[in-house]
Design a protein around this motif. Sequence first.
Motif, PDB file in Angstrom:
ATOM      1  N   MET A  31       7.866  -3.589 -14.135  1.00  0.00           N
ATOM      2  CA  MET A  31       8.417  -4.138 -12.888  1.00  0.00           C
ATOM      3  C   MET A  31       8.800  -3.055 -11.877  1.00  0.00           C
ATOM      4  N   ALA A  32       8.104  -1.935 -11.919  1.00  0.00           N
ATOM      5  CA  ALA A  32       8.328  -0.872 -10.939  1.00  0.00           C
ATOM      6  C   ALA A  32       7.713  -1.283  -9.596  1.00  0.00           C
ATOM      7  N   VAL A  33       8.379  -0.961  -8.506  1.00  0.00           N
ATOM      8  CA  VAL A  33       7.863  -1.242  -7.175  1.00  0.00           C
ATOM      9  C   VAL A  33       7.007  -0.054  -6.747  1.00  0.00           C
ATOM     10  N   LEU A  34       5.716  -0.324  -6.547  1.00  0.00           N
ATOM     11  CA  LEU A  34       4.780   0.714  -6.129  1.00  0.00           C
ATOM     12  C   LEU A  34       4.577   0.642  -4.618  1.00  0.00           C
ATOM     13  N   PHE A  35       4.419   1.792  -3.997  1.00  0.00           N
ATOM     14  CA  PHE A  35       4.194   1.869  -2.555  1.00  0.00           C
ATOM     15  C   PHE A  35       2.904   2.636  -2.300  1.00  0.00           C
ATOM     16  N   ASP A  36       1.876   1.921  -1.814  1.00  0.00           N
ATOM     17  CA  ASP A  36       0.573   2.514  -1.502  1.00  0.00           C
ATOM     18  C   ASP A  36       0.506   2.749   0.011  1.00  0.00           C
ATOM     19  N   GLU A  37       0.779   3.962   0.438  1.00  0.00           N
ATOM     20  CA  GLU A  37       0.830   4.282   1.861  1.00  0.00           C
ATOM     21  C   GLU A  37      -0.507   4.045   2.560  1.00  0.00           C
ATOM     22  N   ALA A  38      -1.607   4.150   1.851  1.00  0.00           N
ATOM     23  CA  ALA A  38      -2.933   3.933   2.451  1.00  0.00           C
ATOM     24  C   ALA A  38      -3.107   2.486   2.915  1.00  0.00           C
ATOM     25  N   LYS A  39      -2.446   1.538   2.272  1.00  0.00           N
ATOM     26  CA  LYS A  39      -2.539   0.130   2.661  1.00  0.00           C
ATOM     27  C   LYS A  39      -1.513  -0.258   3.718  1.00  0.00           C
ATOM     28  N   CYS A  40      -0.531   0.594   3.950  1.00  0.00           N
ATOM     29  CA  CYS A  40       0.584   0.276   4.843  1.00  0.00           C
ATOM     30  C   CYS A  40       0.172   0.369   6.308  1.00  0.00           C
TER      31      CYS A  40
END
Length: 143
Positions: free
Chosen positions: A107-116
């Motif tokens: 349940m870690a929150v991942l942040f994909d900057e390429a999709k942001c």
Amino acid sequence: MNTRIYVLKFPKEVIDQPIISNLVKKYDLEFNILKATILLQQEGVMVLEFLGHKANVKKGIAYLNEMGVTVKSMAGNIHRDDEKCYQCGACTGICPTGALSLHRPDMAVLFDEAKCTACGLCVPVCPARAMEVSLNGNVDLAA
């Protein structure tokens, strides 16, 4: 595919031109109108989210500039302060691009900057205030 949000300011001299429809026909761009104020004989303002290939977005922005339309990027950078983030996942439900997602089973929150796209929707829903947006000034055609 590239998605970016731009603020367009139309001089009153071009308000009656089919500028936005030309972006679709000539440059194969899709768009969402997020906000618009267009009145005859007055400067017009639109906030658009463009979706298209990077090269087509660049060509479309060049066309807008040729028509006298001022283009500024609303997109900037989203930054997550990992020290503040306590992995609640509130941001994942609001993120329209999937840049913020839950990794299972931990349940870690991942942040994909390429999709942001730096839309900023995650900022007000973050109870820890871990998400921050910084806006760019003028559009960078190299971006």
